[in-house]
Motif scaffolding. Structure first.
Motif, PDB file in Angstrom:
ATOM      1  N   TRP A 127       0.832  -1.208   0.000  1.00 45.48           N
ATOM      2  CA  TRP A 127       0.000   0.000   0.000  1.00 45.48           C
ATOM      3  C   TRP A 127       0.867   1.259   0.000  1.00 45.48           C
ATOM      4  O   TRP A 127       0.515   2.256  -0.644  1.00 45.48           O
ATOM      5  CB  TRP A 127      -0.930   0.024   1.213  1.00 45.48           C
ATOM      6  CG  TRP A 127      -1.757  -1.206   1.396  1.00 45.48           C
ATOM      7  CD1 TRP A 127      -1.775  -2.021   2.488  1.00 45.48           C
ATOM      8  CD2 TRP A 127      -2.685  -1.774   0.462  1.00 45.48           C
ATOM      9  NE1 TRP A 127      -2.642  -3.063   2.302  1.00 45.48           N
ATOM     10  CE2 TRP A 127      -3.226  -2.941   1.070  1.00 45.48           C
ATOM     11  CE3 TRP A 127      -3.105  -1.427  -0.810  1.00 45.48           C
ATOM     12  CZ2 TRP A 127      -4.161  -3.745   0.433  1.00 45.48           C
ATOM     13  CZ3 TRP A 127      -4.041  -2.232  -1.451  1.00 45.48           C
ATOM     14  CH2 TRP A 127      -4.563  -3.368  -0.834  1.00 45.48           C
ATOM     15  N   LYS A 128       1.980   1.216   0.692  1.00 45.37           N
ATOM     16  CA  LYS A 128       2.855   2.387   0.788  1.00 45.37           C
ATOM     17  C   LYS A 128       3.409   2.784  -0.573  1.00 45.37           C
ATOM     18  O   LYS A 128       3.649   3.971  -0.843  1.00 45.37           O
ATOM     19  CB  LYS A 128       4.005   2.099   1.758  1.00 45.37           C
ATOM     20  CG  LYS A 128       4.916   3.297   1.993  1.00 45.37           C
ATOM     21  CD  LYS A 128       5.989   2.982   3.025  1.00 45.37           C
ATOM     22  CE  LYS A 128       6.868   4.213   3.273  1.00 45.37           C
ATOM     23  NZ  LYS A 128       7.906   3.948   4.304  1.00 45.37           N
ATOM     24  N   ASN A 129       3.578   1.793  -1.447  1.00 40.52           N
ATOM     25  CA  ASN A 129       4.218   2.055  -2.735  1.00 40.52           C
ATOM     26  C   ASN A 129       3.253   1.917  -3.914  1.00 40.52           C
ATOM     27  O   ASN A 129       3.676   1.855  -5.060  1.00 40.52           O
ATOM     28  CB  ASN A 129       5.401   1.090  -2.925  1.00 40.52           C
ATOM     29  CG  ASN A 129       6.433   1.634  -3.891  1.00 40.52           C
ATOM     30  OD1 ASN A 129       6.675   2.835  -3.941  1.00 40.52           O
ATOM     31  ND2 ASN A 129       7.033   0.754  -4.671  1.00 40.52           N
ATOM     32  N   LEU A 130       1.941   1.860  -3.621  1.00 41.75           N
ATOM     33  CA  LEU A 130       0.954   1.696  -4.697  1.00 41.75           C
ATOM     34  C   LEU A 130       0.822   2.984  -5.499  1.00 41.75           C
ATOM     35  O   LEU A 130       0.674   4.068  -4.943  1.00 41.75           O
ATOM     36  CB  LEU A 130      -0.408   1.314  -4.105  1.00 41.75           C
ATOM     37  CG  LEU A 130      -1.554   1.123  -5.113  1.00 41.75           C
ATOM     38  CD1 LEU A 130      -1.242  -0.009  -6.088  1.00 41.75           C
ATOM     39  CD2 LEU A 130      -2.863   0.846  -4.378  1.00 41.75           C
ATOM     40  N   ARG A 131       0.867   2.852  -6.818  1.00 42.58           N
ATOM     41  CA  ARG A 131       0.729   4.010  -7.695  1.00 42.58           C
ATOM     42  C   ARG A 131      -0.451   3.871  -8.660  1.00 42.58           C
ATOM     43  O   ARG A 131      -1.261   4.766  -8.806  1.00 42.58           O
ATOM     44  CB  ARG A 131       2.030   4.200  -8.492  1.00 42.58           C
ATOM     45  CG  ARG A 131       1.932   5.141  -9.685  1.00 42.58           C
ATOM     46  CD  ARG A 131       1.523   6.544  -9.295  1.00 42.58           C
ATOM     47  NE  ARG A 131       1.510   7.436 -10.462  1.00 42.58           N
ATOM     48  CZ  ARG A 131       0.729   8.488 -10.591  1.00 42.58           C
ATOM     49  NH1 ARG A 131      -0.108   8.806  -9.620  1.00 42.58           N
ATOM     50  NH2 ARG A 131       0.781   9.242 -11.669  1.00 42.58           N
TER      51      ARG A 131
END
Length: 709
Positions: free
Chosen positions: A156-160
């Motif tokens: 989730w932290k790196n979802l784009r």
């Protein structure tokens, strides 16, 4: 071909491809070349360009138009840049079908995994321990993943990028769930310190309002891309009216005469199961493919059809989407599927390898089927329907406010408008409670969250085998009281069952095998009442006021009719020992026809007009016919309501285009060749009065007088 059925024949000519000019990243060319792709279509280039600019887009594409490459290539590049991609498909079968495509890029170091209801515990733990760059799921599972988001915190932290395929399938109440899940997804990403603004890329079948629909679902601004660059095969279209035999019998005879690799589409589980039983009686080798099958069985059927071992599949909308089942020569539709969009999606499954394709439409004896059978250009060339959503459906919105408080404690500042109202109501009910300055779920709410899903707005009725106690499935309450009452015939896995007991309070329906039920089906006899609760908007139509707003519906099942499966004739009628009642609040439209009350046999004429107009409405709003109900009174009052609690938004579309509904209704009444009414104009299988108290001539007179205004 098919001469004995006296079909209407129409030719859809083939068209060539239109290619675009856009550079393909060298790292991706190998995967495309393995699929024989050296150039991209014009719409693929346009989509890739807009995604590269960071825009939210919705690609409107017919079947076999290359939409997958439009989003897959930019998604793989995002993964190579170190960004994560969430891909949401509407079904588990489609997810597994597409996984192989994603894994073609594994040599580049791009890892794709599926996390859904069929994912084993072992693989779930592997994914949690090391999240992939591309996570494939469906909204049912995403709903639960968000409540356990800490398990996938790095993802989730790196979802784009978020890719949503087959966006049109979320029209209606399911779309309300999806809209709220997207709201929760954005919030969860923020809580995991994701500083990126999520980019949404959607694909949809050809609908009239794809951009507007995407804006409403995601609460974001979208740009549209029309997929018109792909080639189309030569298609022979046949329209068949069955005559004296049932449409299912005719459909099977047509399939047999075609002798080709064929998809036979039915519009419900019950119809497809019935086709399977009837095919066996006719000595026709046919496999049934529908939602609810175990993954192993589903894969076996797909492979047998792909290899040619099975040449005929009777299927529901489960194969309407883009699952690769190999070459299909012919598509037979046992009944109009309710919308032009779905019709085109189904027909588009044939001829995908470039071969000549055959599309046979078997018209049922109902007004909408006959309306399109009379003038096939209406579905071949006509404007497709609009999708609709009511994101603030009260029951749906309340459920997701609770779930959001389970995702992470809710601050008052995170709520606005209707969601703030829902939170206040939940506090009063004790489903939410204060935890410092934030809101968290109560114990009762946690139990609700654990059991909640997105496929039903209310607690479903369990279907239980009366002899073994085994749970066999579930059904929404409003359908269960009509299909599972004592005496009802219910088909499950090709086996005939009878309803033996219905516990309305405990929400349990018990059924037992009954071989004597073969050859028959039942239709509930019920009465409906409505009460207008609140007017949301109104406008003048035909010299009277049309209202849209909230209403209360009471549906009472009093008995049932036993009918012959081959002729649809009523064999007997039986009362229920105890009536079954379903009540709910919903959205709808209402108006008055008291100005036409001077017309002879007015009440029966209005009842007839109600039937035919309800039948036409799916062509306007794109809803499933079962999602809309109608009520008319001898006084002249008529109402159309949405068949789900708190509404799904369908009647808001009808409210805007009611004039078209009346024109279509008058056209069908006037052109039907019968004298006093028949299933092709005013008889409805949903009629609670078993199609009594109807007058076609009076209905036409009312419609014509209304249109004069």
């Amino acid at each position: 071909m098919l001469d004995e059925f006296s079909p209407k024949v129409f030719i859809e000519k083939e068209s060539s491809a239109s290619f675009g000019e856009c550079a393909i990243d060298e790292r991706l060319k190998f995967a495309l070349s393995n699929r024989g792709i050296s150039r991209l279509y014009a719409h693929q280039c346009e989509a890739i360009g807009k995604i590269g600019e960071g825009k939210n887009i919705v690609i409107v594409a017919p079947t076999a138009s290359g939409k997958t490459e439009s989003y897959m290539l930019p998604a793989v590049l995002a993964a190579l840049r170190g960004e994560n991609v969430l891909v949401v498909y509407p079904t588990k079968a489609l997810s597994r079908d597409q996984l192989a495509r994603w894994r073609e890029f594994s040599l580049l170091g791009v890892r794709a995994e599926i996390f859904d209801g069929d994912t084993s515990d072992y693989w779930r733990e592997k994914i949690k321990g090391s999240p992939p760059q591309v996570l494939i799921t469906n909204f049912d599972m995403l709903h639960f993943l968000l409540m356990q988001s800490r398990n996938l915190s790095p993802f989730w932290k790196n979802l784009r990028m978020v890719v949503v395929d087959e966006l049109h399938t979320y029209s209606g109440v399911l779309g309300a769930h999806v809209s709220n899940i997207v709201w929760r997804l954005k919030r969860v990403c923020e809580k995991h310190q994701n500083a990126k603004k999520l980019q949404f890329v959607c694909c949809s079948a050809t609908i009239a309002n794809a951009q507007e629909f995407a804006n409403a679902i995601f609460e974001e601004e979208f740009e549209g891309v029309q997929a018109s660059g792909a080639p189309k095969p030569y298609v022979e279209h046949y329209v068949v009216n069955p005559g004296d035999e049932s449409y299912t019998t005719t459909a099977l005879k047509v399939v047999k005469e075609l002798g080709k690799k064929t998809l036979l589409f039915g519009n419900s589980h019950a119809v497809v199961e019935r086709l399977g039983v009837m095919a066996g009686d006719m000595g026709l080798s046919l496999a049934v493919y529908r939602a609810g099958l175990e993954m192993r069985e589903r894969k076996e059927i797909e492979e047998e059809f792909r290899s040619g071992k099975v040449k005929i599949l009777a299927t529901t909308s489960a194969l309407e989407l883009g699952i690769d089942i190999g070459s299909v020569d012919a598509v037979v539709l046992a009944g109009f599927p309710g919308t032009i969009t779905r019709f085109r999606q189904r027909v588009g499954r044939a001829g995908r390898k470039g071969q000549k394709a055959y599309a046979v439409y078997i018209a049922r004896d109902n007004p909408l089927d006959q309306y399109f059978a009379e003038s096939p250009e209406r579905y071949l060339e006509g404007e497709p329907e609009r999708c609709f959503v009511n994101p603030y459906n009260e029951a749906v919105s309340q459920a997701h406010v609770i779930c959001a408080s389970r995702d992470f404690p809710l601050a008052d500042s995170e709520l606005s408008g209707k969601r703030r109202e829902r939170a206040s109501e939940l506090l009063q009910k004790g489903m939410l409670k204060r935890w410092g300055s934030r809101l968290i779920p109560s114990k009762d709410a946690l139990r609700f969250v654990k059991e909640s899903g997105i496929r039903s707005e209310a607690e479903p009725v369990e279907i239980v085998d009366a002899n073994t106690g085994r749970k066999m499935g579930e059904r929404e309450e409003h359908m269960a009281i009509r299909e599972l009452h004592p005496g009802a015939i219910y088909l499950h896995g090709g086996v005939h069952y009878r309803g033996v007991e219905f516990d309305a309070k405990g929400k349990i329906a018990k059924i037992a095998r009954d071989a004597s039920a073969k050859g028959y089906y039942t239709s509930a006899l019920h009465q409906k009442e409505y009460e207008a609760l609140e007017t949301i908007k109104e406008r003048e139509v035909f010299g009277r006021t049309l209202y849209f707003g909230r209403m209360h519906i009471r549906d009472t099942v009093e008995g049932y009719a036993l009918k012959d499966v081959y002729t649809q004739e009523t064999v007997a009628k039986h009362p229920l020992a105890q009536e079954l009642v379903h009540e709910f609040d919903t959205l709808g439209i209402w108006l008055d026809f008291e100005g036409e009350a001077h017309i002879g046999n007015f009440a029966d004429g209005l009842h007839a007009l109600e039937h035919v107009s309800i039948s036409m409405m799916p062509a306007i709003c794109g809803s499933d016919p079962a999602e809309i109900g109608g009520i008319s009174y001898p006084s002249g009052a008529m109402a159309v309501y949405e068949g789900v609690a708190f509404g799904n938004g369908a009647t808001a579309q009808i409210f805007e285009k009611y004039e078209k509904v009346m024109e279509m209704s008058a056209d069908r009444l006037e052109k039907c060749a019968c004298e006093k009414g028949c299933p092709k104009c005013i008889f409805s299988p949903m009629c609670g009065n078993n199609n009594r108290y109807l007058d076609k001539e009076a209905g036409l007179k009312i419609a014509k007088e209304v249109l004069k205004n």
